[in-house]
Enzyme design. Structure first.
Site, PDB file in Angstrom:
ATOM      1  N   ASP A  85     203.425 108.204 124.460  1.00 29.90           N
ATOM      2  CA  ASP A  85     202.890 107.682 125.723  1.00 29.90           C
ATOM      3  C   ASP A  85     201.866 106.616 125.375  1.00 29.90           C
ATOM      4  O   ASP A  85     200.909 106.880 124.636  1.00 29.90           O
ATOM      5  CB  ASP A  85     202.259 108.829 126.523  1.00 29.90           C
ATOM      6  CG  ASP A  85     201.934 108.438 127.962  1.00 29.90           C
ATOM      7  OD1 ASP A  85     201.855 107.233 128.267  1.00 29.90           O
ATOM      8  OD2 ASP A  85     201.747 109.360 128.784  1.00 29.90           O
ATOM      9  N   ASP A  96     201.749 101.424 131.518  1.00 29.85           N
ATOM     10  CA  ASP A  96     201.664 102.824 131.076  1.00 29.85           C
ATOM     11  C   ASP A  96     203.113 103.310 131.018  1.00 29.85           C
ATOM     12  O   ASP A  96     203.809 103.270 132.029  1.00 29.85           O
ATOM     13  CB  ASP A  96     200.837 103.599 132.111  1.00 29.85           C
ATOM     14  CG  ASP A  96     200.598 105.058 131.739  1.00 29.85           C
ATOM     15  OD1 ASP A  96     201.020 105.485 130.657  1.00 29.85           O
ATOM     16  OD2 ASP A  96     199.978 105.763 132.565  1.00 29.85           O
ATOM     17  N   HIS A 158     200.508 107.909 139.203  1.00 26.74           N
ATOM     18  CA  HIS A 158     199.214 107.439 139.698  1.00 26.74           C
ATOM     19  C   HIS A 158     199.247 105.959 140.019  1.00 26.74           C
ATOM     20  O   HIS A 158     200.097 105.223 139.516  1.00 26.74           O
ATOM     21  CB  HIS A 158     198.141 107.705 138.639  1.00 26.74           C
ATOM     22  CG  HIS A 158     198.569 107.290 137.258  1.00 26.74           C
ATOM     23  ND1 HIS A 158     198.323 106.049 136.737  1.00 26.74           N
ATOM     24  CD2 HIS A 158     199.284 107.948 136.299  1.00 26.74           C
ATOM     25  CE1 HIS A 158     198.850 105.973 135.520  1.00 26.74           C
ATOM     26  NE2 HIS A 158     199.449 107.116 135.226  1.00 26.74           N
ATOM     27  N   HIS A 166     193.896 105.287 136.342  1.00 25.32           N
ATOM     28  CA  HIS A 166     194.283 106.355 137.276  1.00 25.32           C
ATOM     29  C   HIS A 166     193.540 106.159 138.582  1.00 25.32           C
ATOM     30  O   HIS A 166     192.498 106.743 138.821  1.00 25.32           O
ATOM     31  CB  HIS A 166     193.972 107.732 136.687  1.00 25.32           C
ATOM     32  CG  HIS A 166     194.835 108.053 135.511  1.00 25.32           C
ATOM     33  ND1 HIS A 166     194.372 108.033 134.226  1.00 25.32           N
ATOM     34  CD2 HIS A 166     196.141 108.362 135.419  1.00 25.32           C
ATOM     35  CE1 HIS A 166     195.371 108.324 133.391  1.00 25.32           C
ATOM     36  NE2 HIS A 166     196.453 108.521 134.089  1.00 25.32           N
ATOM     37  N   GLU A 191     205.778 109.429 136.404  1.00 27.83           N
ATOM     38  CA  GLU A 191     205.979 110.104 135.123  1.00 27.83           C
ATOM     39  C   GLU A 191     206.442 111.547 135.285  1.00 27.83           C
ATOM     40  O   GLU A 191     205.646 112.471 135.200  1.00 27.83           O
ATOM     41  CB  GLU A 191     204.727 110.022 134.249  1.00 27.83           C
ATOM     42  CG  GLU A 191     203.400 110.354 134.899  1.00 27.83           C
ATOM     43  CD  GLU A 191     202.242 110.093 133.936  1.00 27.83           C
ATOM     44  OE1 GLU A 191     202.297 110.546 132.786  1.00 27.83           O
ATOM     45  OE2 GLU A 191     201.287 109.412 134.340  1.00 27.83           O
ATOM     46  N   GLU A 276     208.233 107.856 131.493  1.00 28.39           N
ATOM     47  CA  GLU A 276     207.310 107.148 132.396  1.00 28.39           C
ATOM     48  C   GLU A 276     207.547 105.644 132.395  1.00 28.39           C
ATOM     49  O   GLU A 276     207.786 105.053 131.339  1.00 28.39           O
ATOM     50  CB  GLU A 276     205.855 107.426 131.967  1.00 28.39           C
ATOM     51  CG  GLU A 276     204.808 106.701 132.806  1.00 28.39           C
ATOM     52  CD  GLU A 276     203.372 107.067 132.441  1.00 28.39           C
ATOM     53  OE1 GLU A 276     203.138 107.505 131.289  1.00 28.39           O
ATOM     54  OE2 GLU A 276     202.493 106.899 133.302  1.00 28.39           O
TER      55      GLU A 276
END
Ligand code: MN
Ligand code: MN
Length: 291
Positions: A85, A96, A158, A166, A191, A276
């Site tokens: 990640d 992300d 998020h 976030h 995710e 994700e």
């Protein structure tokens, strides 16, 4: 969205995708977690971005938030289920993204992995401006449970804002009944996590990732503030800037000026996969920046 900002999000997404693929190519039995994290973060810097956060290499029953520490000798073993990640940041605009790989390509958990990538694709397909948040979770839950696994309920996607990974909205991995909508011109991460266990993570020991509690840092000249500001940082990064960084971190934690992220995990016998992407929801198009 301002075209200059959009370009920066797209570049952060492209570098994140390339870095994810690069990290994946490095994972093999016997490889050091340390080398893969360091090389991947250097790859992000060499491509003109900064890591959005330390590269996370969480395995098996760990869902997230492990990064190797300075001097870490931990090695990947055949059969480890690795969540890579990571993210790239260009002028504060971030990506992300995550993928799950089995060390040595044993294929034992390919269904578990597949359930998260299919869930993510299904979620992306239903995205449109002003979508109800529960609809995204519903898609994810339906796919993961159809494989016989549980979505992790206390982890999710998020919103992403500049220098803020976030922000605002929480995007569940199940139908949580939240009928609030997502505004247009919004960047989000989705995710899905799937577990062979109950689908609830708890806090384990600290995973060598820290963040400044910004309002509490009395002296903004602190070496951590100058170097990392509001971005999560790795103990490894600090070790390269000062001697005995571990003692410094301890001191800053007691002073409540720094917090550590615990590893998020289920019980030993659970296995967890994650996929994700970062997505821009614009008024006229949906763009997956990390695909
Ligand atoms: Mn992530
Ligand atoms: Mn995320």
């Amino acid at each position: 969205m301002d075209s200059d900002i959009k370009e920066k999000y797209l570049l952060a997404g492209k570098i994140g995708k390339d870095a994810r693929e690069y990290a994946q190519s490095l994972i093999e039995p016997g490889a050091l977690f340390y080398d893969i994290a360091e090389k991947t973060e250097q790859f992000i810097r060499d491509n003109g971005a900064m890591p959005s956060f330390p590269v996370n290499l969480s395995i098996n029953n760990e869902a997230a938030h492990y990064t190797p520490y300075e001097g870490d000798k931990k090695k990947f073993k055949t059969g480890d289920l690795v969540k890579i990640d990571l993210g790239a940041m260009v002028d504060g605009y971030m990506s992300d993204t995550a993928i799950t790989v089995e060390v040595g390509n044993t294929g034992k958990y390919s269904d578990l992995i597949e359930s998260t990538s299919e869930a993510l694709n299904a979620a992306i397909k239903v995205l449109r401006p002003l979508i109800n948040i529960y609809r995204i979770g519903e898609e994810i839950e339906n796919i993961i449970t159809s494989y016989g696994f549980n979505p992790i309920k206390n982890l999710g996607g998020h919103g992403i804002n500049r220098y803020d990974l976030h922000s605002e909205i929480f995007i569940p991995n199940y139908d949580d009944g939240n009928d609030e909508t997502i505004k247009t011109e919004k960047v989000i991460a989705i995710e899905p996590f799937a577990s062979t266990g109950i689908g609830m993570i708890h806090n384990g020991p600290l995973g060598n990732i820290y963040i400044i509690d910004a309002p509490k840092v009395k002296n903004q000249d602190e070496i951590i503030y100058k170097n990392f500001k509001t971005i999560p940082f790795a103990e490894r990064w600090l070790a390269k800037l000062m001697p005995d960084d571990q003692a410094y971190i301890k001191k800053m934690i007691s002073a409540r000026e720094v917090s550590g992220f615990p590893v998020l995990k289920e019980h030993n016998k659970s296995m967890i996969a994650q996929t994700e992407h970062t997505i821009m929801i614009l008024s006229d198009e949906i763009i997956v920046t990390t695909r």
